[in-house]
Design an enzyme around this catalytic site. Structure first.
Site, PDB file in Angstrom:
ATOM      1  N   HIS A  80      29.681   6.078  38.144  1.00  0.00           N
ATOM      2  CA  HIS A  80      28.961   7.251  37.526  1.00  0.00           C
ATOM      3  C   HIS A  80      29.757   8.334  36.445  1.00  0.00           C
ATOM      4  O   HIS A  80      29.412   9.428  36.351  1.00  0.00           O
ATOM      5  CB  HIS A  80      28.100   8.124  38.466  1.00  0.00           C
ATOM      6  CG  HIS A  80      27.350   7.510  39.188  1.00  0.00           C
ATOM      7  ND1 HIS A  80      25.863   7.134  38.742  1.00  0.00           N
ATOM      8  CD2 HIS A  80      27.432   6.835  40.538  1.00  0.00           C
ATOM      9  CE1 HIS A  80      25.459   6.347  39.896  1.00  0.00           C
ATOM     10  NE2 HIS A  80      26.224   6.052  40.846  1.00  0.00           N
ATOM     11  N   SER A 105      44.423   8.580  11.422  1.00  0.00           N
ATOM     12  CA  SER A 105      43.646   9.967  10.778  1.00  0.00           C
ATOM     13  C   SER A 105      44.379  10.141   9.520  1.00  0.00           C
ATOM     14  O   SER A 105      45.391  10.173   9.308  1.00  0.00           O
ATOM     15  CB  SER A 105      43.823  11.188  11.623  1.00  0.00           C
ATOM     16  OG  SER A 105      43.339  12.065  11.216  1.00  0.00           O
TER      17      SER A 105
END
Length: 464
Positions: free
Chosen positions: A188, A318
């Site tokens: 989870h 980037s």
């Protein structure tokens, strides 16, 4: 103005570029279906050529086709397979749903080229007829589904499955190499009990093992060929031995286990074999997406993420942030997995939309199928070579996160019970304590007991 010649079909004469081998029906399709830029896949074109080669051979053996014509058709088909006529198959995927126009495209090219091989000319005066000779004992309705299956089996067996096996082995080797590195598990997206990095990766390898079996199990149905069913599955206008013989010939030509379909009505009316097989490809896409997502999450950072593993730094990430490197292989492979899942939806719709004796979504179905195979095969190769082989553990980070996890308290369940263990974890979380500090403050166990019972390395298997 480019030179043309006159070709004829049942609808009359039509001008065709003089330097092209195709004929009237191909030209009509070019003029009537100027839709998008997707052309019939090369793998399907080659499968059509193989089908024509097999048919000509069997028709000669059965005494149905003169030897010199049959040999010329076979020679022309071999030229197509050798890549000598790449511009002769210009038709769009978005054409008749039976693939008739692409079947006739192949018939016309082989008829004209075969005529030239015999010393004749291309065009209406050619020595080989596209229907009577090249298409003898055939209908587009059994030729095109046969070519679909031939192309699919070759693509799966010779391209996808080898790459899948390589990636599975890479992950299995990583699982073995890292079997002793204990780390925290997560469920989870929350901290859970420990496991080893090897155990985590072994799950990925096992997923691919199952995917491989599912794909291999789908192939025998795809090996069933429609050829011999002709127009609606009855075998009209074929020799009684033709269907079995032509499937055997295709098996010899390709070294794959092709057989004649036991029920030609199913083979013409449905795309069930490819629907089923592509379902296995969708399953593989789901597995690869899960694996790639796990890899990029575990490699997130380098300083502010999970950072339990490192992956190869392949290129700058980037245009504005200096030094940034991104998990680009994971991103590429998850995108292509999404495309495969989309292809599956379209294939399901196409498979469900056949009416009566013929499915007429075939060009879309085979295009999507072959695209999925190509994407998955290329994607797995790229992911393996530029990412998976370079997965390395960041041991210090793994140890740090393991020791900070509150879920190590689970080891105390069998000693002090679930409720007291939960109380220890909640107090530690609320007050910023270690589990040991919380347990001792609550007076539930001694330091020695904690050290004996809470040992992450003892929590990666069943009780001894």
């Amino acid at each position: 103005m480019a030179a043309t010649r006159i070709e004829k079909d049942s609808m009359g004469p039509i001008e065709v570029p003089a330097d092209q081998l195709w004929g009237a029906q191909t030209q009509r399709s070019l003029e009537h279906f100027r839709i998008s830029q997707e052309k019939m896949p090369v793998a399907l074109i080659h499968a059509l050529a193989l089908t024509k080669q097999a048919a000509a051979s069997v028709n000669m053996d059965l005494g149905l086709l003169p030897q010199e014509r049959g040999e010329a058709i076979i020679a022309a088909a071999k030229e197509v397979l050798e890549g000598k006529h790449p511009t002769e198959f210009p038709l769009a995927i978005w054409q008749t749903g039976s693939g008739t126009q692409s079947n006739m495209n192949m018939n016309e090219v082989l008829a004209n080229r075969g005529s030239e091989i015999l010393g004749g000319v291309r065009g209406s005066e050619r020595l080989i007829h596209p229907n009577d000779d090249v298409n003898k004992s055939q209908s587009s309705n059994d030729v095109f589904p046969t070519a679909m299956h031939v192309a699919a089996v070759i693509a799966l067996s010779e391209h996808l499955i080898p790459e899948l096996k390589i990636l599975q082995k890479t992950l299995a080797d990583k699982a073995e190499a890292y079997k002793d590195i204990v780390k925290i598990g997560r469920t989870h997206l929350q901290d859970a009990t420990p496991l080893t990095l090897g155990q985590e990766i072994s799950g990925w390898a096992a997923m691919l093992t199952h995917n491989l079996k599912h794909i291999e199990d789908s192939i025998p149905h795809v090996c069933e060929l429609a050829l011999g069913g002709t127009a609606v599955g009855t075998g009209l206008n074929t020799h009684p031995e033709y269907a079995v013989r032509v499937a055997k010939k295709l098996a010899e030509l390709t070294n794959h286990s092709f057989v004649t379909a036991p029920n030609k009505f199913e083979a013409l009316a449905t795309c069930d074999a490819l629907v089923h097989s592509h379902g296995a490809l969708k399953g593989l896409a789901a597995s690869i997406m899960k694996i790639a997502n796990d890899v990029r999450w575990l490699a997130s950072g380098p300083r502010c993420g999970i950072g339990e593993i490192s992956i190869p730094e392949n290129e700058p990430g980037s245009s504005i942030m200096p030094g940034k490197v991104n998990p680009t292989q994971c991103e590429a492979v998850t995108m292509l997995c999404a495309q495969v899942m989309g292809n599956d939806v379209a294939i399901n719709i196409g498979g469900a939309s056949g009416n009566f004796e013929l499915n007429v979504f075939r060009p879309m179905v085979i295009n999507n199928f072959l695209q999925s195979v190509r994407l998955l095969a290329d994607g797995m190769r790229s992911f393996n070579e530029h990412c998976a082989v370079g997965i390395e553990p960041n041991r210090d980070r793994i140890t740090q996160l393991l020791n900070e996890s509150l879920m190590l308290v689970t080891a105390l369940n069998t000693h002090i019970g679930y409720d007291k263990a939960a109380e220890i974890a909640k107090k530690a979380h609320k007050e910023g304590l270690t589990l040991k500090q919380s347990a001792m403050k609550l007076g539930y166990l001694t330091e020695a007991e904690f050290d004996e019972w809470v040992r992450p390395e003892d929590m990666v298997g069943s009780l001894k």
